[in-house]
Design a protein around this motif. Sequence first.
Motif, mmCIF file in Angstrom:
data_model
loop_
_atom_site.group_PDB
_atom_site.id
_atom_site.type_symbol
_atom_site.label_atom_id
_atom_site.label_comp_id
_atom_site.label_asym_id
_atom_site.label_seq_id
_atom_site.Cartn_x
_atom_site.Cartn_y
_atom_site.Cartn_z
ATOM 1 N N PRO A 1 0.831 -1.206 0.000
ATOM 2 C CA PRO A 1 0.000 0.000 0.000
ATOM 3 C C PRO A 1 0.864 1.254 0.000
ATOM 4 N N VAL A 2 0.332 2.311 -0.578
ATOM 5 C CA VAL A 2 1.013 3.599 -0.566
ATOM 6 C C VAL A 2 0.681 4.275 0.762
ATOM 7 N N PHE A 3 1.687 4.775 1.415
ATOM 8 C CA PHE A 3 1.533 5.433 2.707
ATOM 9 C C PHE A 3 2.147 6.810 2.595
ATOM 10 N N LYS A 4 1.323 7.858 2.661
ATOM 11 C CA LYS A 4 1.844 9.223 2.631
ATOM 12 C C LYS A 4 2.367 9.558 4.019
ATOM 13 N N ALA A 5 3.616 9.972 4.064
ATOM 14 C CA ALA A 5 4.270 10.201 5.352
ATOM 15 C C ALA A 5 4.830 11.617 5.422
ATOM 16 N N SER A 6 4.713 12.214 6.603
ATOM 17 C CA SER A 6 5.353 13.511 6.848
ATOM 18 C C SER A 6 6.842 13.264 7.080
ATOM 19 N N GLN A 7 7.623 14.331 7.032
ATOM 20 C CA GLN A 7 9.055 14.190 7.284
ATOM 21 C C GLN A 7 9.314 13.677 8.696
ATOM 22 N N ASP A 8 8.520 14.110 9.669
ATOM 23 C CA ASP A 8 8.670 13.610 11.041
ATOM 24 C C ASP A 8 8.394 12.116 11.111
ATOM 25 N N GLN A 9 7.376 11.656 10.394
ATOM 26 C CA GLN A 9 7.072 10.231 10.372
ATOM 27 C C GLN A 9 8.196 9.447 9.695
ATOM 28 N N ILE A 10 8.714 9.978 8.601
ATOM 29 C CA ILE A 10 9.824 9.321 7.906
ATOM 30 C C ILE A 10 11.037 9.226 8.826
ATOM 31 N N ASP A 11 11.348 10.325 9.519
ATOM 32 C CA ASP A 11 12.481 10.315 10.444
ATOM 33 C C ASP A 11 12.289 9.255 11.531
ATOM 34 N N ALA A 12 11.058 9.146 12.040
ATOM 35 C CA ALA A 12 10.774 8.166 13.086
ATOM 36 C C ALA A 12 10.893 6.740 12.549
ATOM 37 N N ILE A 13 10.376 6.507 11.357
ATOM 38 C CA ILE A 13 10.460 5.173 10.750
ATOM 39 C C ILE A 13 11.914 4.793 10.501
ATOM 40 N N ILE A 14 12.689 5.727 9.972
ATOM 41 C CA ILE A 14 14.111 5.470 9.708
ATOM 42 C C ILE A 14 14.839 5.199 11.021
ATOM 43 N N ALA A 15 14.541 5.947 12.069
ATOM 44 C CA ALA A 15 15.170 5.715 13.372
ATOM 45 C C ALA A 15 14.838 4.311 13.878
ATOM 46 N N TYR A 16 13.579 3.922 13.728
ATOM 47 C CA TYR A 16 13.192 2.576 14.188
ATOM 48 C C TYR A 16 13.887 1.486 13.356
ATOM 49 N N ILE A 17 13.846 1.644 12.041
ATOM 50 C CA ILE A 17 14.500 0.631 11.193
ATOM 51 C C ILE A 17 15.978 0.533 11.554
ATOM 52 N N GLY A 18 16.623 1.669 11.753
ATOM 53 C CA GLY A 18 18.037 1.651 12.147
ATOM 54 C C GLY A 18 18.259 0.937 13.466
ATOM 55 N N SER A 19 17.269 0.991 14.345
ATOM 56 C CA SER A 19 17.431 0.342 15.655
ATOM 57 C C SER A 19 17.311 -1.177 15.578
ATOM 58 N N VAL A 20 16.710 -1.705 14.507
ATOM 59 C CA VAL A 20 16.539 -3.159 14.395
ATOM 60 C C VAL A 20 17.409 -3.793 13.311
ATOM 61 N N MET A 21 18.086 -2.947 12.519
ATOM 62 C CA MET A 21 18.907 -3.495 11.431
ATOM 63 C C MET A 21 20.099 -4.255 11.999
ATOM 64 N N GLN A 22 20.432 -5.331 11.315
ATOM 65 C CA GLN A 22 21.556 -6.172 11.750
ATOM 66 C C GLN A 22 22.862 -5.581 11.286
#
Length: 112
Positions: free
Chosen positions: A91-112
Amino acid sequence: MRALLFSLVFIATAASSAAVQAQDNTAFADNVARGKALVVKYCSGCHAVELTGNSPHPKAPPFRTLSERFPLDALEETFIGTIDTGHPGMPVFKASQDQIDAIIAYIGSVMQ
């Protein structure tokens, strides 16, 4: 007297730096938590978003392995405006820059 003054200035500076660092750590943790909430809501139907587990959709990579495909900074470019990688079923998810920053921070926290 100068040594005492220097010591007091040093201690005050160190305490101030520690307080700023603690605020930065709290802000980062809050951002990661917001990112986790977003990916659980919008992404976990297909992707494994935790540190363990398989993705519900067999072709959806677990978030913890995304670094094998993309550098973390490249993900931000992918997410700007809409989160849409162009593959069927996502699905397409429209995200604000704050949401993108939060998603990137979370992904970075779980990446191996």
